[in-house]
Design a protein around this motif. Structure first.
Motif, PDB file in Angstrom:
ATOM      1  N   ASP A 143      31.851  37.424  46.925  1.00  0.00           N
ATOM      2  CA  ASP A 143      31.268  37.631  45.605  1.00  0.00           C
ATOM      3  C   ASP A 143      31.954  36.797  44.529  1.00  0.00           C
ATOM      4  O   ASP A 143      31.641  36.922  43.344  1.00  0.00           O
ATOM      5  N   GLU A 144      32.870  35.917  44.907  1.00  0.00           N
ATOM      6  CA  GLU A 144      33.564  35.067  43.936  1.00  0.00           C
ATOM      7  C   GLU A 144      32.905  33.690  43.890  1.00  0.00           C
ATOM      8  O   GLU A 144      32.647  33.084  44.931  1.00  0.00           O
ATOM      9  N   ASP A 145      32.656  33.185  42.667  1.00  0.00           N
ATOM     10  CA  ASP A 145      32.016  31.872  42.535  1.00  0.00           C
ATOM     11  C   ASP A 145      33.037  30.769  42.254  1.00  0.00           C
ATOM     12  O   ASP A 145      32.708  29.735  41.683  1.00  0.00           O
ATOM     13  N   TYR A 146      34.256  30.989  42.679  1.00  0.00           N
ATOM     14  CA  TYR A 146      35.348  30.032  42.478  1.00  0.00           C
ATOM     15  C   TYR A 146      34.995  28.638  42.984  1.00  0.00           C
ATOM     16  O   TYR A 146      35.258  27.625  42.326  1.00  0.00           O
ATOM     17  N   THR A 147      34.391  28.547  44.159  1.00  0.00           N
ATOM     18  CA  THR A 147      34.140  27.241  44.772  1.00  0.00           C
ATOM     19  C   THR A 147      33.034  26.465  44.070  1.00  0.00           C
ATOM     20  O   THR A 147      32.913  25.262  44.274  1.00  0.00           O
ATOM     21  N   GLU A 148      32.229  27.121  43.242  1.00  0.00           N
ATOM     22  CA  GLU A 148      31.119  26.428  42.581  1.00  0.00           C
ATOM     23  C   GLU A 148      31.608  25.352  41.622  1.00  0.00           C
ATOM     24  O   GLU A 148      30.928  24.343  41.406  1.00  0.00           O
ATOM     25  N   LEU A 149      32.774  25.556  41.005  1.00  0.00           N
ATOM     26  CA  LEU A 149      33.285  24.608  40.017  1.00  0.00           C
ATOM     27  C   LEU A 149      34.579  23.928  40.438  1.00  0.00           C
ATOM     28  O   LEU A 149      34.942  22.899  39.881  1.00  0.00           O
ATOM     29  N   ALA A 150      35.284  24.503  41.403  1.00  0.00           N
ATOM     30  CA  ALA A 150      36.628  24.022  41.724  1.00  0.00           C
ATOM     31  C   ALA A 150      36.610  22.605  42.280  1.00  0.00           C
ATOM     32  O   ALA A 150      35.911  22.308  43.250  1.00  0.00           O
ATOM     33  N   VAL A 151      37.383  21.741  41.646  1.00  0.00           N
ATOM     34  CA  VAL A 151      37.646  20.397  42.148  1.00  0.00           C
ATOM     35  C   VAL A 151      38.968  20.387  42.905  1.00  0.00           C
ATOM     36  O   VAL A 151      39.144  19.656  43.867  1.00  0.00           O
ATOM     37  N   VAL A 152      39.890  21.246  42.460  1.00  0.00           N
ATOM     38  CA  VAL A 152      41.166  21.455  43.139  1.00  0.00           C
ATOM     39  C   VAL A 152      41.167  22.874  43.689  1.00  0.00           C
ATOM     40  O   VAL A 152      41.224  23.844  42.938  1.00  0.00           O
ATOM     41  N   GLN A 153      41.073  23.002  44.996  1.00  0.00           N
ATOM     42  CA  GLN A 153      41.057  24.314  45.641  1.00  0.00           C
ATOM     43  C   GLN A 153      42.449  24.598  46.180  1.00  0.00           C
ATOM     44  O   GLN A 153      42.852  24.092  47.216  1.00  0.00           O
ATOM     45  N   SER A 154      43.184  25.410  45.424  1.00  0.00           N
ATOM     46  CA  SER A 154      44.564  25.714  45.782  1.00  0.00           C
ATOM     47  C   SER A 154      44.859  27.165  45.457  1.00  0.00           C
ATOM     48  O   SER A 154      44.110  27.817  44.710  1.00  0.00           O
ATOM     49  N   ALA A 155      45.945  27.671  45.991  1.00  0.00           N
ATOM     50  CA  ALA A 155      46.347  29.045  45.694  1.00  0.00           C
ATOM     51  C   ALA A 155      46.600  29.220  44.201  1.00  0.00           C
ATOM     52  O   ALA A 155      46.283  30.262  43.614  1.00  0.00           O
ATOM     53  N   GLU A 156      47.147  28.185  43.555  1.00  0.00           N
ATOM     54  CA  GLU A 156      47.454  28.256  42.128  1.00  0.00           C
ATOM     55  C   GLU A 156      46.185  28.327  41.280  1.00  0.00           C
ATOM     56  O   GLU A 156      46.072  29.160  40.372  1.00  0.00           O
ATOM     57  N   THR A 157      45.200  27.461  41.568  1.00  0.00           N
ATOM     58  CA  THR A 157      43.977  27.477  40.766  1.00  0.00           C
ATOM     59  C   THR A 157      43.151  28.730  41.048  1.00  0.00           C
ATOM     60  O   THR A 157      42.490  29.255  40.148  1.00  0.00           O
ATOM     61  N   LEU A 158      43.193  29.217  42.283  1.00  0.00           N
ATOM     62  CA  LEU A 158      42.470  30.446  42.608  1.00  0.00           C
ATOM     63  C   LEU A 158      43.067  31.630  41.854  1.00  0.00           C
ATOM     64  O   LEU A 158      42.344  32.468  41.301  1.00  0.00           O
ATOM     65  N   ALA A 159      44.388  31.701  41.796  1.00  0.00           N
ATOM     66  CA  ALA A 159      45.045  32.779  41.062  1.00  0.00           C
ATOM     67  C   ALA A 159      44.712  32.710  39.580  1.00  0.00           C
ATOM     68  O   ALA A 159      44.451  33.742  38.939  1.00  0.00           O
ATOM     69  N   ALA A 160      44.709  31.499  39.025  1.00  0.00           N
ATOM     70  CA  ALA A 160      44.378  31.345  37.608  1.00  0.00           C
ATOM     71  C   ALA A 160      42.925  31.700  37.345  1.00  0.00           C
ATOM     72  O   ALA A 160      42.596  32.325  36.329  1.00  0.00           O
ATOM     73  N   TYR A 161      42.044  31.321  38.251  1.00  0.00           N
ATOM     74  CA  TYR A 161      40.636  31.683  38.115  1.00  0.00           C
ATOM     75  C   TYR A 161      40.475  33.203  38.102  1.00  0.00           C
ATOM     76  O   TYR A 161      39.741  33.759  37.283  1.00  0.00           O
ATOM     77  N   ARG A 162      41.187  33.880  38.990  1.00  0.00           N
ATOM     78  CA  ARG A 162      41.065  35.338  39.096  1.00  0.00           C
ATOM     79  C   ARG A 162      41.642  36.051  37.878  1.00  0.00           C
ATOM     80  O   ARG A 162      41.162  37.115  37.502  1.00  0.00           O
ATOM     81  N   SER A 163      42.653  35.467  37.248  1.00  0.00           N
ATOM     82  CA  SER A 163      43.269  36.132  36.104  1.00  0.00           C
ATOM     83  C   SER A 163      42.646  35.728  34.771  1.00  0.00           C
ATOM     84  O   SER A 163      42.558  36.537  33.846  1.00  0.00           O
ATOM     85  N   ASP A 164      42.173  34.478  34.672  1.00  0.00           N
ATOM     86  CA  ASP A 164      41.723  33.947  33.381  1.00  0.00           C
ATOM     87  C   ASP A 164      40.211  33.898  33.218  1.00  0.00           C
ATOM     88  O   ASP A 164      39.703  34.063  32.105  1.00  0.00           O
ATOM     89  N   VAL A 165      39.491  33.645  34.306  1.00  0.00           N
ATOM     90  CA  VAL A 165      38.048  33.386  34.217  1.00  0.00           C
ATOM     91  C   VAL A 165      37.214  34.558  34.731  1.00  0.00           C
ATOM     92  O   VAL A 165      36.333  35.072  34.021  1.00  0.00           O
ATOM     93  N   ALA A 166      37.476  34.990  35.945  1.00  0.00           N
ATOM     94  CA  ALA A 166      36.641  36.004  36.593  1.00  0.00           C
ATOM     95  C   ALA A 166      36.531  37.317  35.824  1.00  0.00           C
ATOM     96  O   ALA A 166      35.432  37.895  35.764  1.00  0.00           O
ATOM     97  N   PRO A 167      37.606  37.826  35.216  1.00  0.00           N
ATOM     98  CA  PRO A 167      37.472  39.103  34.507  1.00  0.00           C
ATOM     99  C   PRO A 167      36.441  39.058  33.379  1.00  0.00           C
ATOM    100  O   PRO A 167      35.703  40.026  33.165  1.00  0.00           O
ATOM    101  N   GLY A 168      36.371  37.953  32.670  1.00  0.00           N
ATOM    102  CA  GLY A 168      35.371  37.823  31.617  1.00  0.00           C
ATOM    103  C   GLY A 168      33.961  37.730  32.162  1.00  0.00           C
ATOM    104  O   GLY A 168      33.027  38.327  31.617  1.00  0.00           O
ATOM    105  N   LEU A 169      33.803  36.993  33.247  1.00  0.00           N
ATOM    106  CA  LEU A 169      32.478  36.873  33.864  1.00  0.00           C
ATOM    107  C   LEU A 169      31.952  38.244  34.279  1.00  0.00           C
ATOM    108  O   LEU A 169      30.748  38.510  34.179  1.00  0.00           O
ATOM    109  N   ALA A 170      32.850  39.113  34.721  1.00  0.00           N
ATOM    110  CA  ALA A 170      32.440  40.414  35.252  1.00  0.00           C
ATOM    111  C   ALA A 170      31.938  41.370  34.178  1.00  0.00           C
ATOM    112  O   ALA A 170      31.161  42.284  34.476  1.00  0.00           O
TER     113      ALA A 170
END
Length: 260
Positions: A143-170
């Motif tokens: 249910d995560e759309d992280y891969t739709e925009l990610a150019v750099v797929q890493s543990a660091e960018t995924l963690a930042a996406y989950r803390s900074d971006v995903a909560p607002g989208l929800a």
């Protein structure tokens, strides 16, 4: 309309506007690590109407969002000079605020800003993935759309996406955003006034498949004091894919604004 917001620090006000659908956490996540090292700035991070904890009410246009921002500035900043930062759609709103009050805004910085409003009219590269850290994609939920925009797929960018971006989208009010998007263009075009003569920053991702990097070049005549940079290995989430470069450019912009 009272906008929900968080603030940090004391000093020169810095108003930071997030993009379409996320909330203030997109901006605090990338900017606070920078400003925590820089005393003398009061950072203001509002949730735009229909996003985060700010209700949309009966707002049905970008003009309505701009009206809410005017009220916010009046209440939290007043006539005091301030700095302005906008990301994506927040960059579009920032351009609108600059047009309204160029004498009050000490400098404007735009991160992956909307250059051309409607997606169908934008000049965009294809989405590509340039870096993938082994094992990261296996941890991404269905249910995560992280891969739709990610150019750099890493543990660091995924963690930042989950803390900074995903909560607002929800928590975004999708019904309200759909209503507002029908009247997305500001009645007064952002660059309809005279050129803005103070320090500016236009920071784009070379692989940004959402707002691109070419349309923003056309803004340069209106911002003769702008640094315009296109960062490789960065998509629309440039702020989490190239944080070191973001910090370098923001610090340099702040230095230019401080000398004015």
């Amino acid at each position: 309309m009272a906008l929900h917001f968080v603030s940090h620090g004391e000093g020169v006000p810095v108003l930071a506007l997030h993009g379409w659908t996320p909330d203030h956490r997109l901006m605090t996540g990338c900017l606070e690590p920078i400003f925590e090292q820089l005393p003398g700035y009061r950072r203001l991070y509002p949730d735009l109407p229909g996003m985060g904890q700010s209700p949309a009410g009966d707002i049905d246009s970008s003009d309505g969002i701009m009206a809410a921002l005017r009220e916010f500035v009046a209440e939290q900043i007043g006539d005091e000079p301030f700095l302005l930062i906008g990301e994506s759609y927040g960059g579009y709103l920032a351009r609108g605020l600059v047009a309204e009050r160029p004498g009050q805004i000490l400098g404007v910085a735009m991160i992956c800003p909307t250059g051309v409003l409607w997606h169908k009219d934008r000049r965009l590269p294809e989405h590509v993935v340039l870096r993938t850290e082994p094992g990261v994609l296996e941890t991404v939920g269905a249910d995560e759309d992280y891969t739709e925009l990610a150019v750099v797929q890493s543990a660091e960018t995924l963690a930042a996406y989950r803390s900074d971006v995903a909560p607002g989208l929800a928590v975004a009010d999708e019904e309200a955003l759909e209503r507002i998007q029908k009247n997305w263009a500001l009645t007064t075009a952002p660059e309809s006034g005279p050129p803005y003569q103070r320090p500016a920053l236009i920071l784009c991702g070379r692989q940004d498949a959402v707002t691109g990097y070419e349309d923003q070049y056309d803004l340069l005549p209106h911002y003769p004091r702008a640094t315009y940079a296109v960062v490789d290995v960065a998509g629309h989430n440039l702020q989490i894919e190239q944080p070191a470069l973001l910090e370098a450019f923001v610090r340099e912009w702040l230095q230019r604004a401080a000398t004015e």
